[in-house]
Enzyme design. Structure first.
Site, PDB file in Angstrom:
ATOM      1  N   ASP A 137       0.836  -1.198   0.000  1.00 49.92           N
ATOM      2  CA  ASP A 137       0.000   0.000   0.000  1.00 49.92           C
ATOM      3  C   ASP A 137       0.877   1.256   0.000  1.00 49.92           C
ATOM      4  O   ASP A 137       0.516   2.274  -0.572  1.00 49.92           O
ATOM      5  CB  ASP A 137      -0.884   0.039   1.264  1.00 49.92           C
ATOM      6  CG  ASP A 137      -1.928  -1.062   1.250  1.00 49.92           C
ATOM      7  OD1 ASP A 137      -2.261  -1.533   0.151  1.00 49.92           O
ATOM      8  OD2 ASP A 137      -2.395  -1.454   2.335  1.00 49.92           O
ATOM      9  N   LEU A 262     -21.356  -1.701  -0.441  1.00 50.25           N
ATOM     10  CA  LEU A 262     -21.180  -0.413  -1.131  1.00 50.25           C
ATOM     11  C   LEU A 262     -22.505   0.075  -1.725  1.00 50.25           C
ATOM     12  O   LEU A 262     -22.787   1.277  -1.721  1.00 50.25           O
ATOM     13  CB  LEU A 262     -20.119  -0.556  -2.222  1.00 50.25           C
ATOM     14  CG  LEU A 262     -18.694  -0.606  -1.658  1.00 50.25           C
ATOM     15  CD1 LEU A 262     -17.737  -1.248  -2.650  1.00 50.25           C
ATOM     16  CD2 LEU A 262     -18.217   0.779  -1.264  1.00 50.25           C
ATOM     17  N   SER A 280      -7.702   5.506  -0.005  1.00 51.30           N
ATOM     18  CA  SER A 280      -8.679   4.426   0.180  1.00 51.30           C
ATOM     19  C   SER A 280      -9.364   4.136  -1.154  1.00 51.30           C
ATOM     20  O   SER A 280      -9.749   5.061  -1.871  1.00 51.30           O
ATOM     21  CB  SER A 280      -9.727   4.839   1.204  1.00 51.30           C
ATOM     22  OG  SER A 280     -10.815   3.937   1.169  1.00 51.30           O
ATOM     23  N   ARG A 282     -12.213   3.280  -1.570  1.00 52.09           N
ATOM     24  CA  ARG A 282     -13.625   3.638  -1.478  1.00 52.09           C
ATOM     25  C   ARG A 282     -14.013   4.848  -2.358  1.00 52.09           C
ATOM     26  O   ARG A 282     -15.125   4.919  -2.871  1.00 52.09           O
ATOM     27  CB  ARG A 282     -13.911   3.900   0.001  1.00 52.09           C
ATOM     28  CG  ARG A 282     -14.863   4.906   0.363  1.00 52.09           C
ATOM     29  CD  ARG A 282     -14.853   5.249   1.842  1.00 52.09           C
ATOM     30  NE  ARG A 282     -15.075   4.169   2.793  1.00 52.09           N
ATOM     31  CZ  ARG A 282     -14.102   3.536   3.461  1.00 52.09           C
ATOM     32  NH1 ARG A 282     -12.848   3.885   3.285  1.00 52.09           N
ATOM     33  NH2 ARG A 282     -14.359   2.566   4.309  1.00 52.09           N
TER      34      ARG A 282
HETATM   35  N1  UDP Z   1     -16.167  -1.310   2.988  1.00 53.04           N
HETATM   36  C1  UDP Z   1     -17.495  -1.570   2.689  1.00 53.04           C
HETATM   37  N2  UDP Z   1     -18.364  -1.795   3.697  1.00 53.04           N
HETATM   38  C2  UDP Z   1     -17.974  -1.801   4.994  1.00 53.04           C
HETATM   39  C3  UDP Z   1     -16.627  -1.556   5.298  1.00 53.04           C
HETATM   40  C4  UDP Z   1     -15.741  -1.305   4.259  1.00 53.04           C
HETATM   41  O1  UDP Z   1     -17.886  -1.580   1.534  1.00 53.04           O
HETATM   42  O2  UDP Z   1     -18.819  -2.020   5.854  1.00 53.04           O
HETATM   43  C5  UDP Z   1     -15.213  -1.079   1.877  1.00 53.04           C
HETATM   44  C6  UDP Z   1     -14.698   0.347   1.857  1.00 53.04           C
HETATM   45  O3  UDP Z   1     -15.504   1.180   1.081  1.00 53.04           O
HETATM   46  C7  UDP Z   1     -13.318   0.190   1.275  1.00 53.04           C
HETATM   47  C8  UDP Z   1     -12.893  -1.201   1.717  1.00 53.04           C
HETATM   48  O4  UDP Z   1     -14.076  -1.873   2.118  1.00 53.04           O
HETATM   49  O5  UDP Z   1     -13.361   0.231  -0.128  1.00 53.04           O
HETATM   50  C9  UDP Z   1     -11.900  -1.203   2.852  1.00 53.04           C
HETATM   51  O6  UDP Z   1     -12.353  -0.315   3.846  1.00 53.04           O
HETATM   52  P1  UDP Z   1     -11.525  -0.024   5.165  1.00 53.04           P
HETATM   53  O7  UDP Z   1     -12.149   1.122   5.849  1.00 53.04           O
HETATM   54  O8  UDP Z   1     -11.389  -1.272   5.961  1.00 53.04           O
HETATM   55  O9  UDP Z   1     -10.069   0.315   4.662  1.00 53.04           O
HETATM   56  P2  UDP Z   1      -9.514   1.477   3.709  1.00 53.04           P
HETATM   57  O10 UDP Z   1      -9.033   0.751   2.491  1.00 53.04           O
HETATM   58  O11 UDP Z   1     -10.581   2.451   3.443  1.00 53.04           O
HETATM   59  O12 UDP Z   1      -8.390   2.044   4.501  1.00 53.04           O
END
Ligand code: UDP
Length: 391
Positions: A137, A262, A280, A282
């Site tokens: 990462d 999502l 992220s 997301r």
């Molecule tokens: N995510 C999700 N639902 C949840 C928790 C996380 O869809 O209930 C997705 C989030 O949008 C991201 C990924 O899982 O794309 C990882 O999220 P996390 O917060 O664990 O780590 P990040 O990569 O954001 O640091």
């Protein structure tokens, strides 16, 4: 970025309610503070409309400046010695005569498969080349501590020389949740599903609430989680478990929440994005709900971030903004529903039009064509590489 409201300490009540005179002073102060920040938001919104009103670009071309900027430090060329020094920082790849080869050992096999997919989809268009891809990462070449080396990473800040490439997780190898046990990937499939959801969860059906769900990969998320605990009428923000979870300390002293797919993010009008370990994944998903995206912190980049303009496609906040600033922004968005919807629509249109799977492939192609022009040597195949070419 508006940031004039940060006077109340975290976790303290916004106003004292012990005496009625104080109460009225307090609500007058809050009202004035709200009006001030609201004016500041309006100014930022109008300025963005003025600055970007004629902004237009198409597909991968929206991100060409990023390629230019990332390759600029290498304008003197990349010689064999530089590449040799880069190899320990990632996985070596060679594209030769339309075939893709890489080192056999890959610490994160599905991340490598994600990249293999993209390189295979563009291999016929790439001159013979050699590159080193970092699958961690974290970026590798800090400008202050390292010599200049051409390593490809999916995310970085301005402090790094790394060359950004579209992350493996557009195809495969994204974070594994109980909801998505094979890991989040297949951007093309999510793209379709989220666009469908956005048609069902139209603006007026969405809840007037901020929303965030995720694990505590960065404490920069804490302010919003704490605000949600104190003001559930404004925002629903919760921490989930990730693989590193040991105790409720890792979820800010409350039990972990259930994960939310999502697609269900589309039920809310104001969706928050924060950095994690690096950027992220997301961020891109949130736009396709046609909700307004609030992006907290602008330090961590992926290749497409700079195509999106603050207060035009999304709303920016600073990483150290206080709970009070989150509150004031949410109150503003609830009040100024049309502005919020306008920004939500523009953010959606941008990602829908310019971050299709084909745009991601085109970016890879352009990046490697430009990068290869800088190589001062002819790549040669080694015996230790495996052929990962697919039809
Ligand atoms: N995510 C999700 N639902 C949840 C928790 C996380 O869809 O209930 C997705 C989030 O949008 C991201 C990924 O899982 O794309 C990882 O999220 P996390 O917060 O664990 O780590 P990040 O990569 O954001 O640091």
């Amino acid at each position: 970025m508006p940031s004039s409201m940060g006077s109340v300490a975290e976790n303290e009540p916004m106003c004292s309610t012990s005496q009625s005179t104080m109460e009225s002073d307090c609500s007058a102060n809050l009202h004035q503070a709200y009006t001030e920040s609201s004016n500041e938001y309006i100014r930022a919104y109008l300025k963005a409309k003025n600055d970007y009103g004629n902004y237009s670009c198409s597909g991968y071309k929206c991100y060409l400046d990023v390629i230019k900027q990332d390759l600029k430090p290498f304008s003197q060329g990349i010689d064999k010695k530089m590449i040799e020094l880069t190899i320990p920082k990632g996985v070596k790849y060679i594209i030769m005569d339309g075939r893709v080869y890489r080192e056999k050992d890959c610490l994160f096999p599905s991340r490598c498969e994600g990249v293999d997919y993209f390189l295979n989809s563009i291999k016929e268009h790439i001159p013979n080349t050699q590159l080193v891809i970092n699958f961690h990462d974290w970026p590798q070449v800090n400008k202050h501590f390292n010599q200049l080396l051409p390593v490809f990473s999916f995310s970085k800040t301005d402090e790094f020389f790394d060359i950004m490439y579209p992350a493996w997780s557009f195809w495969k190898g994204g974070p594994a949740l109980s909801l998505y046990p094979k890991g989040i990937g297949r951007w093309d499939e999510f793209y379709e599903k989220l666009v469908q959801k956005s048609k069902i969860w139209t603006w007026n059906k969405k809840k007037n609430l901020g929303f965030f769900i995720g694990s505590r990969t960065s404490s920069e998320r804490d302010h919003l989680i704490l605000l949600s605990r104190g003001h559930p009428e404004l925002v629903e923000a919760k921490y989930t478990k990730n693989q590193a979870w040991k105790s409720i300390k890792d979820t800010l002293n409350e039990p972990p929440s259930k994960e939310v797919p999502l697609e269900e993010h589309c039920h809310y009008k104001y969706l928050f994005n924060f950095r994690g370990v690096a950027a992220s994944f997301r961020f891109k998903f949130l736009f396709l709900c046609k909700s307004v995206v609030v992006n907290v912190g602008n330090e961590w980049d992926e290749f497409f971030y700079r195509g999106l303009k603050p207060w035009y496609h999304y709303i920016p906040m600073n990483k150290d903004d206080s709970q009070e600033q989150y509150k004031s922004l949410l109150l503003f968005l609830i009040q100024e529903d049309e502005i919020a919807q306008e920004i939500a629509n523009r953010g959606f249109d941008f990602i829908f039009n310019n971050l299709k799977m084909q745009d991601v492939k085109d970016y890879w192609k352009e990046l490697l064509v430009q990068y290869t022009k800088l190589l001062k040597f002819k790549p040669k195949l080694d015996k230790d590489l495996v052929d990962v070419t697919t039809p």
